[in-house]
Design a protein around this motif. Structure first.
Motif, PDB file in Angstrom:
ATOM      1  N   ASN A   1       0.833  -1.199   0.000  1.00  0.00           N
ATOM      2  CA  ASN A   1       0.000   0.000   0.000  1.00  0.00           C
ATOM      3  C   ASN A   1       0.869   1.250   0.000  1.00  0.00           C
ATOM      4  N   THR A   2       0.245   2.404   0.226  1.00  0.00           N
ATOM      5  CA  THR A   2       0.996   3.666   0.181  1.00  0.00           C
ATOM      6  C   THR A   2       2.025   3.765   1.301  1.00  0.00           C
ATOM      7  N   ASP A   3       1.796   3.116   2.434  1.00  0.00           N
ATOM      8  CA  ASP A   3       2.813   3.116   3.497  1.00  0.00           C
ATOM      9  C   ASP A   3       4.084   2.415   3.012  1.00  0.00           C
ATOM     10  N   ASP A   4       3.918   1.292   2.286  1.00  0.00           N
ATOM     11  CA  ASP A   4       5.078   0.605   1.711  1.00  0.00           C
ATOM     12  C   ASP A   4       5.752   1.496   0.673  1.00  0.00           C
ATOM     13  N   LYS A   5       4.958   2.102  -0.181  1.00  0.00           N
ATOM     14  CA  LYS A   5       5.503   2.983  -1.227  1.00  0.00           C
ATOM     15  C   LYS A   5       6.344   4.094  -0.605  1.00  0.00           C
ATOM     16  N   GLU A   6       5.773   4.791   0.371  1.00  0.00           N
ATOM     17  CA  GLU A   6       6.492   5.897   1.009  1.00  0.00           C
ATOM     18  C   GLU A   6       7.731   5.409   1.759  1.00  0.00           C
ATOM     19  N   GLY A   7       7.606   4.317   2.488  1.00  0.00           N
ATOM     20  CA  GLY A   7       8.739   3.788   3.248  1.00  0.00           C
ATOM     21  C   GLY A   7       9.867   3.316   2.350  1.00  0.00           C
ATOM     22  N   LEU A   8       9.525   2.563   1.315  1.00  0.00           N
ATOM     23  CA  LEU A   8      10.561   2.050   0.397  1.00  0.00           C
ATOM     24  C   LEU A   8      11.177   3.169  -0.428  1.00  0.00           C
ATOM     25  N   GLU A   9      10.382   4.145  -0.839  1.00  0.00           N
ATOM     26  CA  GLU A   9      10.944   5.287  -1.576  1.00  0.00           C
ATOM     27  C   GLU A   9      11.915   6.067  -0.694  1.00  0.00           C
ATOM     28  N   ARG A  10      11.604   6.193   0.574  1.00  0.00           N
ATOM     29  CA  ARG A  10      12.517   6.892   1.489  1.00  0.00           C
ATOM     30  C   ARG A  10      13.822   6.108   1.651  1.00  0.00           C
ATOM     31  N   ILE A  11      13.723   4.792   1.737  1.00  0.00           N
ATOM     32  CA  ILE A  11      14.920   3.952   1.855  1.00  0.00           C
ATOM     33  C   ILE A  11      15.766   4.055   0.594  1.00  0.00           C
ATOM     34  N   VAL A  12      15.138   4.049  -0.569  1.00  0.00           N
ATOM     35  CA  VAL A  12      15.878   4.203  -1.827  1.00  0.00           C
ATOM     36  C   VAL A  12      16.553   5.573  -1.871  1.00  0.00           C
ATOM     37  N   ALA A  13      15.874   6.615  -1.422  1.00  0.00           N
ATOM     38  CA  ALA A  13      16.480   7.949  -1.401  1.00  0.00           C
ATOM     39  C   ALA A  13      17.711   7.971  -0.492  1.00  0.00           C
ATOM     40  N   LEU A  14      17.625   7.311   0.657  1.00  0.00           N
ATOM     41  CA  LEU A  14      18.778   7.214   1.564  1.00  0.00           C
ATOM     42  C   LEU A  14      19.935   6.482   0.885  1.00  0.00           C
ATOM     43  N   LEU A  15      19.609   5.373   0.233  1.00  0.00           N
ATOM     44  CA  LEU A  15      20.633   4.602  -0.480  1.00  0.00           C
ATOM     45  C   LEU A  15      21.335   5.449  -1.531  1.00  0.00           C
ATOM     46  N   MET A  16      20.544   6.128  -2.340  1.00  0.00           N
ATOM     47  CA  MET A  16      21.123   6.894  -3.440  1.00  0.00           C
ATOM     48  C   MET A  16      21.928   8.081  -2.933  1.00  0.00           C
ATOM     49  N   ALA A  17      21.533   8.665  -1.833  1.00  0.00           N
ATOM     50  CA  ALA A  17      22.312   9.750  -1.247  1.00  0.00           C
ATOM     51  C   ALA A  17      23.645   9.231  -0.731  1.00  0.00           C
ATOM     52  N   GLU A  18      23.660   8.030  -0.194  1.00  0.00           N
ATOM     53  CA  GLU A  18      24.886   7.466   0.375  1.00  0.00           C
ATOM     54  C   GLU A  18      25.844   6.969  -0.697  1.00  0.00           C
ATOM     55  N   VAL A  19      25.328   6.362  -1.742  1.00  0.00           N
ATOM     56  CA  VAL A  19      26.233   5.778  -2.733  1.00  0.00           C
ATOM     57  C   VAL A  19      26.569   6.718  -3.882  1.00  0.00           C
ATOM     58  N   ARG A  20      25.994   7.913  -3.916  1.00  0.00           N
ATOM     59  CA  ARG A  20      26.199   8.816  -5.057  1.00  0.00           C
ATOM     60  C   ARG A  20      27.668   9.149  -5.302  1.00  0.00           C
ATOM     61  N   GLU A  21      28.429   9.288  -4.231  1.00  0.00           N
ATOM     62  CA  GLU A  21      29.830   9.649  -4.395  1.00  0.00           C
ATOM     63  C   GLU A  21      30.738   8.430  -4.488  1.00  0.00           C
ATOM     64  N   VAL A  22      30.236   7.263  -4.095  1.00  0.00           N
ATOM     65  CA  VAL A  22      31.062   6.057  -4.113  1.00  0.00           C
ATOM     66  C   VAL A  22      31.221   5.569  -5.535  1.00  0.00           C
ATOM     67  N   THR A  23      30.104   5.271  -6.169  1.00  0.00           N
ATOM     68  CA  THR A  23      30.137   4.815  -7.555  1.00  0.00           C
ATOM     69  C   THR A  23      28.736   4.844  -8.110  1.00  0.00           C
ATOM     70  N   MET A  24      28.598   5.278  -9.321  1.00  0.00           N
ATOM     71  CA  MET A  24      27.303   5.198  -9.981  1.00  0.00           C
ATOM     72  C   MET A  24      27.458   4.373 -11.257  1.00  0.00           C
ATOM     73  N   GLN A  25      28.621   3.797 -11.488  1.00  0.00           N
ATOM     74  CA  GLN A  25      28.800   2.923 -12.628  1.00  0.00           C
ATOM     75  C   GLN A  25      28.036   1.633 -12.391  1.00  0.00           C
ATOM     76  N   PRO A  26      27.563   1.017 -13.463  1.00  0.00           N
ATOM     77  CA  PRO A  26      26.896  -0.276 -13.287  1.00  0.00           C
ATOM     78  C   PRO A  26      27.827  -1.258 -12.594  1.00  0.00           C
ATOM     79  N   LEU A  27      27.275  -2.041 -11.709  1.00  0.00           N
ATOM     80  CA  LEU A  27      28.064  -3.019 -10.976  1.00  0.00           C
ATOM     81  C   LEU A  27      28.203  -4.323 -11.735  1.00  0.00           C
ATOM     82  N   CYS A  28      27.442  -4.473 -12.797  1.00  0.00           N
ATOM     83  CA  CYS A  28      27.425  -5.729 -13.543  1.00  0.00           C
ATOM     84  C   CYS A  28      28.386  -5.675 -14.708  1.00  0.00           C
TER      85      CYS A  28
END
Length: 163
Positions: free
Chosen positions: A136-163
């Motif tokens: 539901n929307t609680d999952d959407k909001e919670g997971l989107e916030r977690i993805v935003a945290l992830l992307m903020a943390e890894v933005r300077e480490v590497t954004m190249q594909p890992l594969c």
């Protein structure tokens, strides 16, 4: 505890888990494990598909049963979330046109696209449930916030594909 409260409790834990870490594969692996363990009755499969060469998503770190290795742009729920550039909640995967059935146990799904601060696509967070209409929307909001945290943390480490 409500879903919203579960996410409110989980987000500081994930923040502490990833803060200052430079191992992107490890970050994604630990976040998928934290999500999988936090919602064991609901999250059958949790993982990341990462963009490669602008054409396909490749399987990244995950928790759960075996999974598909590649997903083309616009195909399945993950490819469609990439194509549309937005979170998709699918109440019944059997009714989703072009659903890719990596596991017959999956009944509903939520996929959150991952973008860096320049809106460059990185991949998706994919969560499956064995129950119909489990997100539901609680999952959407919670997971989107977690993805935003992830992307903020890894933005300077590497954004190249890992594969």
């Amino acid at each position: 505890m409500t879903r919203k409260e579960q996410y409110q409790q989980l987000i500081p834990q994930i923040t502490a888990l990833i803060k200052g870490e430079t191992n992107v594969v490890g970050i994604l692996a630990n976040v998928s494990a934290a999500l999988h363990e936090s919602f064991p009755e609901r999250f059958f499969w949790v993982g990341f598909y990462l963009q490669q060469d602008g054409e396909v998503l490749r399987l990244g770190p995950f928790q759960g049963s075996v999974a598909c290795y590649t997903i083309p742009y616009g195909k399945g729920v993950c490819g469609k979330a990439w194509e549309e550039g937005r979170t998709l909640i699918v109440p019944d995967v059997e009714k989703f046109p072009g659903h890719i059935a990596c596991s017959s146990l999956s009944r509903s799904e939520i996929v959150v696209p991952m973008y860096d601060s320049s809106r460059r696509f990185y991949g998706v967070l994919d969560v499956d449930s064995t129950h119909i209409d489990d997100f539901n929307t609680d999952d959407k909001e919670g997971l989107e916030r977690i993805v935003a945290l992830l992307m903020a943390e890894v933005r300077e480490v590497t954004m190249q594909p890992l594969c």
